[in-house]
Design an enzyme around this catalytic site. Structure first.
Site, PDB file in Angstrom:
ATOM      1  N   ASN A   9       0.872  -1.178   0.000  1.00 21.92           N
ATOM      2  CA  ASN A   9       0.000   0.000   0.000  1.00 21.92           C
ATOM      3  C   ASN A   9       0.910   1.230   0.000  1.00 21.92           C
ATOM      4  OD1 ASN A   9      -1.831   2.024   0.471  1.00 21.92           O
ATOM      5  ND2 ASN A   9      -2.320   1.399   2.577  1.00 21.92           N
ATOM      6  N   LYS A  11       0.159   4.250  -0.374  1.00 21.70           N
ATOM      7  CA  LYS A  11      -0.511   5.444   0.205  1.00 21.70           C
ATOM      8  C   LYS A  11      -0.246   6.676  -0.675  1.00 21.70           C
ATOM      9  CE  LYS A  11       0.006   3.350   4.706  1.00 21.70           C
ATOM     10  NZ  LYS A  11      -0.040   3.498   6.128  1.00 21.70           N
ATOM     11  N   HIS A  94      -9.481   0.848   4.806  1.00 19.22           N
ATOM     12  CA  HIS A  94      -8.178   1.014   5.477  1.00 19.22           C
ATOM     13  C   HIS A  94      -8.366   1.915   6.692  1.00 19.22           C
ATOM     14  CE1 HIS A  94      -4.073   2.305   6.262  1.00 19.22           C
ATOM     15  NE2 HIS A  94      -3.715   1.186   5.668  1.00 19.22           N
ATOM     16  N   GLU A  96      -6.812   4.345   7.777  1.00 15.21           N
ATOM     17  CA  GLU A  96      -6.707   5.794   7.542  1.00 15.21           C
ATOM     18  C   GLU A  96      -7.998   6.332   6.951  1.00 15.21           C
ATOM     19  OE1 GLU A  96      -2.996   5.390   5.469  1.00 15.21           O
ATOM     20  OE2 GLU A  96      -2.140   4.732   7.378  1.00 15.21           O
ATOM     21  N   GLU A 166      -5.497  -5.366  10.446  1.00 10.67           N
ATOM     22  CA  GLU A 166      -4.480  -4.342  10.648  1.00 10.67           C
ATOM     23  C   GLU A 166      -4.753  -3.611  11.961  1.00 10.67           C
ATOM     24  OE1 GLU A 166      -2.425  -3.088   6.830  1.00 10.67           O
ATOM     25  OE2 GLU A 166      -4.180  -1.824   7.022  1.00 10.67           O
ATOM     26  N   GLY A 172       2.354   1.927  10.685  1.00  3.97           N
ATOM     27  CA  GLY A 172       3.275   3.053  10.549  1.00  3.97           C
ATOM     28  C   GLY A 172       3.947   3.454  11.850  1.00  3.97           C
ATOM     29  N   SER A 212       3.365  -2.545  10.293  1.00  2.26           N
ATOM     30  CA  SER A 212       4.820  -2.568  10.462  1.00  2.26           C
ATOM     31  C   SER A 212       5.458  -3.907  10.107  1.00  2.26           C
ATOM     32  CB  SER A 212       5.197  -2.137  11.888  1.00  2.26           C
ATOM     33  OG  SER A 212       4.779  -0.798  12.118  1.00  2.26           O
TER      34      SER A 212
HETATM   35  C1  PEP Z   1      -0.698  -0.077   5.927  1.00  9.50           C
HETATM   36  O1  PEP Z   1      -0.634   1.012   5.423  1.00  9.50           O
HETATM   37  O2  PEP Z   1      -1.680  -0.782   5.684  1.00  9.50           O
HETATM   38  C2  PEP Z   1       0.377  -0.520   6.803  1.00  9.50           C
HETATM   39  C3  PEP Z   1       0.287  -1.688   7.364  1.00  9.50           C
HETATM   40  O3  PEP Z   1       1.445   0.334   6.958  1.00  9.50           O
HETATM   41  P1  PEP Z   1       2.870  -0.016   7.662  1.00  9.50           P
HETATM   42  O4  PEP Z   1       3.340  -1.307   7.052  1.00  9.50           O
HETATM   43  O5  PEP Z   1       3.751   1.141   7.329  1.00  9.50           O
HETATM   44  O6  PEP Z   1       2.601  -0.162   9.131  1.00  9.50           O
END
Ligand code: PEP
Length: 255
Positions: A9, A11, A94, A96, A166, A172, A212
């Site tokens: 992703n 973003k 997601h 966000e 998630e 992040g 992460s």
């Molecule tokens: C994500 O954006 O879905 C995500 C898991 O980001 P990160 O791997 O940076 O934590």
């Protein structure tokens, strides 16, 4: 046997030339024979990234979509437009979009239905906030997102859906859920699928972990029985780290 899926992703990151260079380099990664690989760039670069991976096994997805087929919806993108530029997957719900943009489950549900009707694969994200985990409410929150987002979606359609667990506190932040913490929620999600549909359907749906994921924790996470891949943010922006995660996720021959 569920085939691993590693999804990047991107973003709101990368410019055109960086996005194309990253996609081009992933198109040559060898583990794509054993692992499904997906990249989700900004909509602006979907066309260019699709061309860059054309002829390879790397799939392209969008980070969101609108549920209406066309019309006066300023700023939105339809499923047909995504198909037209080579998308086969769409990330939906997601964290966000849920927590920053404020998308409710009802809207995510309409989007999933539109994506499935267009023959695209939805990647439905669910996950709890830190305070919800600390209050012992993880499965209450995840169950409610699961039920709301998948409302009136039948067995045939859910089999075409990918779910991504998630935990918001791990996205992040550099804090990864431990393999055991992630496995526990994945197993519970599979139980929800079995209760709502049946065991065969539950066994066929891919459930990804996101939060992460890095080259050094991917193999441990992927070794859990109910973790079928990863949704990767930060570490998907560099060819080496994303390729290492893909490599760590390839099924290992039995010893
Ligand atoms: C994500 O954006 O879905 C995500 C898991 O980001 P990160 O791997 O940076 O934590």
């Amino acid at each position: 046997m569920r085939r691993p899926l590693i999804a990047g992703n991107w973003k709101m990151n990368l410019n055109r030339s960086d996005a194309v260079a990253l996609a081009t380099s992933l198109a040559g990664v060898k583990a794509t024979d054993d692992v499904d690989v997906l990249v989700c760039p900004s909509n602006v670069y979907l066309d260019a990234v699709s061309s860059a991976v054309s002829g390879s096994k790397v799939a392209v997805g969008a980070q969101d979509v609108y549920f209406e087929p066309n019309g006066a919806f300023t700023g939105e993108t339809s499923t047909d437009m995504l198909s037209d530029v080579g998308c086969s997957y769409v990330i939906l719900g997601h964290s966000e979009r849920r927590n920053v943009i404020g998308e409710p489950d009802e809207l995510i549900n309409k989007k999933i239905k539109a994506v499935l009707a267009a023959g695209l694969t939805p990647v439905l994200c669910v996950g709890e906030l830190l305070e919800e985990r600390e209050a012992g409410r993880t499965m209450e929150v995840v169950t409610s997102q699961f039920e709301g987002s998948l409302a009136s979606i039948g067995e045939a359609d859910v089999r075409k859906t990918v779910i991504a667990y998630e935990p918001v506190w791990a996205i992040g932040t550099g804090k990864t859920a431990s393999p055991e913490q992630a496995q526990e929620v994945h197993a519970d999600l599979r139980k929800l699928l079995a209760e709502r549909y049946n065991q065969d359907t539950a066994d066929s749906v891919r459930i990804l972990y996101g939060g992460s994921v890095k080259p050094d924790n991917a193999a441990m996470l992927m070794s859990q029985p109910d973790i079928d891949g990863a949704l990767v943010g930060g570490a998907s922006l560099k060819p080496d780290s994303f390729a290492a995660i893909i490599d760590a996720s390839a099924p290992k021959p039995a010893t």
